[in-house]
Scaffold this motif. Structure first.
Motif, PDB file in Angstrom:
ATOM      1  N   ASP A 223     -12.940  10.446 -20.151  1.00 11.39           N
ATOM      2  CA  ASP A 223     -12.227  10.358 -18.878  1.00 11.39           C
ATOM      3  C   ASP A 223     -12.769   9.205 -18.037  1.00 11.39           C
ATOM      4  O   ASP A 223     -12.834   9.283 -16.810  1.00 11.39           O
ATOM      5  CB  ASP A 223     -12.368  11.672 -18.111  1.00 11.39           C
TER       6      ASP A 223
ATOM      7  N   GLY B 249     -17.595   6.226 -14.485  1.00 10.44           N
ATOM      8  CA  GLY B 249     -16.741   5.063 -14.640  1.00 10.44           C
ATOM      9  C   GLY B 249     -17.236   4.000 -15.589  1.00 10.44           C
ATOM     10  O   GLY B 249     -16.624   2.939 -15.697  1.00 10.44           O
TER      11      GLY B 249
ATOM     12  N   GLU C  98      -9.020  -6.956  -2.799  1.00 15.58           N
ATOM     13  CA  GLU C  98      -9.913  -5.823  -3.002  1.00 15.58           C
ATOM     14  C   GLU C  98     -10.327  -5.725  -4.469  1.00 15.58           C
ATOM     15  O   GLU C  98     -11.494  -5.486  -4.788  1.00 15.58           O
ATOM     16  CB  GLU C  98      -9.206  -4.539  -2.575  1.00 15.58           C
TER      17      GLU C  98
ATOM     18  N   ASP D 101       1.404   5.460  -1.451  1.00 11.25           N
ATOM     19  CA  ASP D 101       0.830   6.619  -2.135  1.00 11.25           C
ATOM     20  C   ASP D 101       1.851   7.323  -3.018  1.00 11.25           C
ATOM     21  O   ASP D 101       1.574   8.377  -3.561  1.00 11.25           O
ATOM     22  CB  ASP D 101       0.216   7.600  -1.126  1.00 11.25           C
ATOM     23  N   GLY D 102       3.012   6.745  -3.157  1.00 10.71           N
ATOM     24  CA  GLY D 102       4.017   7.338  -4.031  1.00 10.71           C
ATOM     25  C   GLY D 102       4.903   8.336  -3.313  1.00 10.71           C
ATOM     26  O   GLY D 102       5.894   8.781  -3.858  1.00 10.71           O
ATOM     27  N   LEU D 103       4.523   8.734  -2.108  1.00 10.36           N
ATOM     28  CA  LEU D 103       5.325   9.714  -1.371  1.00 10.36           C
ATOM     29  C   LEU D 103       5.851   9.133  -0.067  1.00 10.36           C
ATOM     30  O   LEU D 103       7.039   9.178   0.208  1.00 10.36           O
ATOM     31  CB  LEU D 103       4.474  10.941  -1.028  1.00 10.36           C
TER      32      LEU D 103
ATOM     33  N   ASP E  38       0.877  -1.153   0.000  1.00 14.74           N
ATOM     34  CA  ASP E  38       0.000   0.000   0.000  1.00 14.74           C
ATOM     35  C   ASP E  38       0.923   1.213   0.000  1.00 14.74           C
ATOM     36  O   ASP E  38       1.676   1.418   0.949  1.00 14.74           O
ATOM     37  CB  ASP E  38      -0.878  -0.026   1.263  1.00 14.74           C
TER      38      ASP E  38
ATOM     39  N   ARG F 138     -14.646   2.931 -18.465  1.00 15.52           N
ATOM     40  CA  ARG F 138     -13.271   2.573 -18.120  1.00 15.52           C
ATOM     41  C   ARG F 138     -12.859   1.260 -18.763  1.00 15.52           C
ATOM     42  O   ARG F 138     -13.660   0.346 -18.877  1.00 15.52           O
ATOM     43  CB  ARG F 138     -13.164   2.358 -16.621  1.00 15.52           C
TER      44      ARG F 138
ATOM     45  N   TYR G  63      -3.169   7.934  -6.924  1.00 18.11           N
ATOM     46  CA  TYR G  63      -1.974   7.723  -6.110  1.00 18.11           C
ATOM     47  C   TYR G  63      -2.105   6.545  -5.177  1.00 18.11           C
ATOM     48  O   TYR G  63      -1.660   6.590  -4.040  1.00 18.11           O
ATOM     49  CB  TYR G  63      -1.576   9.009  -5.377  1.00 18.11           C
ATOM     50  N   ARG G  64      -2.785   5.480  -5.649  1.00 12.06           N
ATOM     51  CA  ARG G  64      -2.682   4.215  -4.945  1.00 12.06           C
ATOM     52  C   ARG G  64      -1.781   3.357  -5.826  1.00 12.06           C
ATOM     53  O   ARG G  64      -2.249   2.612  -6.683  1.00 12.06           O
ATOM     54  CB  ARG G  64      -4.052   3.567  -4.808  1.00 12.06           C
TER      55      ARG G  64
ATOM     56  N   LEU H 126      -2.050   7.177 -11.009  1.00 12.28           N
ATOM     57  CA  LEU H 126      -1.404   8.428 -11.384  1.00 12.28           C
ATOM     58  C   LEU H 126      -2.316   9.626 -11.556  1.00 12.28           C
ATOM     59  O   LEU H 126      -1.841  10.736 -11.713  1.00 12.28           O
ATOM     60  CB  LEU H 126      -0.644   8.219 -12.707  1.00 12.28           C
ATOM     61  N   SER H 127      -3.630   9.447 -11.538  1.00  6.81           N
ATOM     62  CA  SER H 127      -4.480  10.595 -11.833  1.00  6.81           C
ATOM     63  C   SER H 127      -4.614  11.489 -10.610  1.00  6.81           C
ATOM     64  O   SER H 127      -4.111  11.189  -9.533  1.00  6.81           O
ATOM     65  CB  SER H 127      -5.857  10.137 -12.291  1.00  6.81           C
ATOM     66  N   GLU H 128      -5.334  12.595 -10.792  1.00  3.72           N
ATOM     67  CA  GLU H 128      -5.437  13.613  -9.755  1.00  3.72           C
ATOM     68  C   GLU H 128      -5.935  13.045  -8.424  1.00  3.72           C
ATOM     69  O   GLU H 128      -5.477  13.435  -7.360  1.00  3.72           O
ATOM     70  CB  GLU H 128      -6.391  14.692 -10.250  1.00  3.72           C
ATOM     71  N   TYR H 129      -6.912  12.141  -8.490  1.00  4.15           N
ATOM     72  CA  TYR H 129      -7.487  11.624  -7.250  1.00  4.15           C
ATOM     73  C   TYR H 129      -6.960  10.229  -6.914  1.00  4.15           C
ATOM     74  O   TYR H 129      -7.542   9.515  -6.124  1.00  4.15           O
ATOM     75  CB  TYR H 129      -9.009  11.581  -7.361  1.00  4.15           C
TER      76      TYR H 129
ATOM     77  N   GLU I 102      -5.829   5.670 -13.616  1.00  4.21           N
ATOM     78  CA  GLU I 102      -6.635   6.468 -12.698  1.00  4.21           C
ATOM     79  C   GLU I 102      -6.249   6.192 -11.250  1.00  4.21           C
ATOM     80  O   GLU I 102      -6.097   7.106 -10.445  1.00  4.21           O
ATOM     81  CB  GLU I 102      -8.104   6.101 -12.908  1.00  4.21           C
TER      82      GLU I 102
END
Lengths: 412, 306
Positions: B247, B252, B70, B55-57, B53, B255, B271-272, B266-269, B263
């Motif tokens: 988009d 959705g 999941e 978030d990239g940071l 898990d 998709r 970062y998983r 890397l997308s705005e919402y 999504e």
């Protein structure tokens, strides 16, 4: 793609630094990454020029990014090559960067300059763990923008209660006009409608608990808010899921729609479309439950110091400067938005004046916006749910179950 | 032993002794290093990331197979998977459609080259432009398609706002350039069809569909193979059109796996990173089925000397 895009930017930056180097051998450099549109950029450049005049030993190197691209690039540059200042947003939107230690604690700037008092309206949304993480410089109101000509043509008056609003909708419908327009292709415009329905039905505290994950989405209060939404759902522009928000704005301009729940930034688009202060009107979102204290929505834009900043001292000087009343007056007149410093003057544009009156008399509290109050993941799932409700209102139970499932997963 | 006599005149170095087997590897090395660093390594990295898990940071947290658990309960994943299957099946229509146009254009008329280029044109323009053009075509209130339907039925259909139609609308946009691509593959294939065999078949009384099926198509096998390969891969990596036209929306419903992966990661919402990597792994496994099939067929054909 990203590396291809970044290379020329880096090269440009390098050229800019080299070119300006000889002129300011003694100056200390503050690198500032921002995401301004053209008009705000010009305003900020003026502010920087003034700042450099009063602080001749500091040179602010402003690097402007594309607005949408900035949202992804900030994650890269904060970890890889941090500037000394960076634009971002208040509320939960800054939480990931605060929690991962990417933003610097600037509480000292606040205490030294008495900002808790001067910027009091935004103090809460800049606070996490009792510390301040940036300086807000502008915000803008949300509300309902309406076409005065259409109101005249159909012969209805501007409503103050939601019941009046709904009965107006029936008359607009009879005249073949969309009572409420919106374009939800980018999802967030739908969240504006939900936020207001929830704020008016359940109040600010409930809404904040909901967006921070303390209230289940299957709660009765949420259902009440959606029940209010259900009343206007048939009068909202069809096919809004395929419209950008600007497309919907043109429906309002053309008189095919009467009302638009939007932020004040939309005024520029309406006016470009030919509307004037005589044809464009603004009203606060009408009252649903008179017992609920009025709360409003006003997203705040902010500037932060990344923890990787090389020159944090001068960056703090700039933040303190940006917080002063005169600077905030100047920037916000150019932005067409509201200053946060309580001693700043407000522009004489009628919509800004209306917003100032609205927000300065708000007793209930000021929300940031759904995608800034709720964590990013929840915002995304939630806004998709709102969009689905607009298209398939009969799916409400499924939508709320899905949001609740997401809430349980996201707020661990 | 002339060979020995020759080499004896110079001292025998290590390079000289190993040159024979080393040279091909040296030539292969740049390609292999690039392939290893940019293709093979990221594949394993994705597998590895999908167990975290992240978030990239912040710090990565090991969660084992929880991302996959999941994923397999995620409605959005099944919507994307279903859309991928629809894409795969409908996209293959580009192959027969391309063949039909190729046969239609495979004649010697004055100006045929212009017609051929015009038919090939959609493939030349960028997918982004195709997506934009089709969004306008479908746009509610002013789109040509919307207006046409409105004229015929009295009520316009906003394809991209309708969760049941949106995927088909995007696939139609994707087919436009893809058909052109298959057409050009078949046109070159048709150039190589042996005229003597056609002549012989004609003498035997074959014409029309029987001629096409029994004489022409078998000779077009290499072209068909390539057309199917590029179309299948094109369908699985369909991303740009979805991103440009909807988009992933409405809510959705349009998709596909590649878009959902983007999504989530890397997308705005999003970062998983771990969850996105898990989707990438699933997409990789699905692609592997097709790619190994193709490779297996190519190897077999090579052995049989096609």
């Amino acid at each position: 793609m990203r590396s291809m895009k970044k290379a020329p930017i880096a090269a440009l930056a390098a050229v800019a630094v080299l070119a300006s180097a000889p002129a300011m051998a003694q100056q200390r450099i503050v690198n500032y990454y921002a995401d301004f549109d053209a008009a705000p950029l010009a305003a900020m450049q003026e502010v920087i020029a003034d700042f450099e005049k009063t602080n001749p030993d500091i040179h602010v190197n402003l690097q402007n990014f594309d607005h949408e691209g900035y949202k992804t690039s900030i994650r890269n540059f904060l970890t890889a090559d941090a500037p000394d200042l960076a634009n971002w947003y208040a509320g939960n939107r800054m939480a990931p960067f605060v929690n991962s230690g990417q933003f610097m604690d600037v509480t000292d700037v606040w205490t030294k300059n008495n900002l808790d008092d001067l910027l009091s309206s935004a103090a809460a949304s800049m606070t996490i763990d009792g510390k301040k993480w940036g300086v807000p410089y502008t915000y803008y109101q949300w509300g309902i923008y309406y076409n005065k000509d259409v109101y005249k043509k159909v012969g209805v008056s501007v409503p103050t209660t939601y019941d009046e609003f709904v009965s107006n909708c029936e008359k607009f419908k009879a005249a073949g006009i969309d009572c409420v327009t919106t374009g939800t292709k980018a999802l967030w415009p739908a969240a504006g409608i939900f936020d207001y329905l929830d704020l008016r039905t359940n109040g600010y505290d409930y809404h904040m608990k909901l967006t921070s994950g303390a209230i289940p989405w299957t709660d009765k209060g949420v259902r009440d808010a959606f029940a209010q939404w259900q009343r206007i759902q048939p009068y909202i522009t069809a096919n809004n899921a395929a419209l950008d928000w600007q497309d919907a704005a043109s429906l309002l301009v053309q008189g095919k729609a009467a009302n638009y729940v939007m932020g004040n930034f939309a005024v520029a688009v309406f006016k470009q479309g030919g509307m004037t202060d005589d044809t464009l009107g603004f009203m606060p979102f009408p009252t649903i439950n008179p017992d609920v204290v009025r709360a409003e929505e006003a997203p705040t834009d902010t500037v932060h110091i990344p923890s990787g900043a090389k020159n944090p001292d001068d960056a703090k000087t700039f933040l303190a400067y940006l917080a002063t009343a005169d600077v905030q007056t100047k920037v916000n007149i150019a932005l067409g938005q509201l200053p946060i410093n309580k001693n700043s003057a407000v522009g004489d544009d009628p919509f800004i004046q209306a917003g100032f009156k609205l927000l300065s008399t708000t007793k209930g509290g000021i929300a940031q916006f759904f995608d800034r109050d709720a964590p990013a993941e929840m915002a995304k799932v939630g806004m998709e749910g709102f969009q689905q409700f607009l298209v398939q209102p009969d799916q409400l139970d499924n939508i709320l179950d899905r949001l609740e499932k997401a809430r349980q997963r996201i707020y661990k | 032993m002339a060979h020995v006599a020759l080499t004896e005149t110079r001292p025998k170095t290590w390079w000289r002794a190993n040159q024979q087997w080393l040279t091909p590897w040296l030539f292969l090395a740049p390609g292999m290093i690039m392939f290893g660093v940019y293709v093979v390594w990221p594949i394993f990295e994705s597998f590895w990331l999908s167990l975290f898990d992240w978030d990239g940071l912040g710090a990565k947290a090991w969660i084992g197979l929880a991302n996959y658990e999941e994923l397999f309960q995620d409605d959005a994943f099944y919507t994307s998977l279903q859309n991928n299957i629809i894409w795969l099946l409908l996209y293959l229509l580009a192959v027969p459609a391309g063949l039909a146009i190729a046969i239609f254009l495979n004649q010697t008329v004055r100006g045929i080259r212009i017609y051929k280029s015009l038919f090939f044109f959609p493939f030349v323009i960028s997918q982004v432009v195709v997506g934009l053009m089709f969004s306008w075509f479908y746009a509610p209130n002013f789109g040509l398609f919307f207006k046409l339907i409105e004229m015929v039925t009295g009520k316009g259909v906003a394809v991209l706002a309708d969760p049941n139609l949106v995927t088909y609308g995007i696939i139609a946009a994707g087919l436009w350039p893809q058909i052109a691509y298959c057409m050009i593959l078949y046109l070159t294939g048709l150039n190589n069809v042996n005229p003597e065999q056609i002549e012989a078949a004609r003498l035997d009384g074959a014409k029309g569909f029987r001629m096409l099926w029994h004489v022409v198509l078998p000779q077009l096998r290499p072209a068909t193979f390539i057309a199917v390969v590029v179309t299948v891969i094109g369908a699985l990596r369909s991303f740009d059109l979805v991103s440009i036209m909807t988009d992933g929306g409405p809510f959705g419903s349009s998709r596909v796996l590649s878009f959902y992966m983007y999504e989530q990661a890397l997308s705005e919402y999003g970062y998983r990173m771990g969850y996105g990597a898990a989707i990438a792994v699933i997409l990789f496994l699905i692609m592997m089925v097709f790619i190994s099939g193709f490779i297996w067929k190519m190897l077999r054909d090579e052995k049989e000397g096609y």
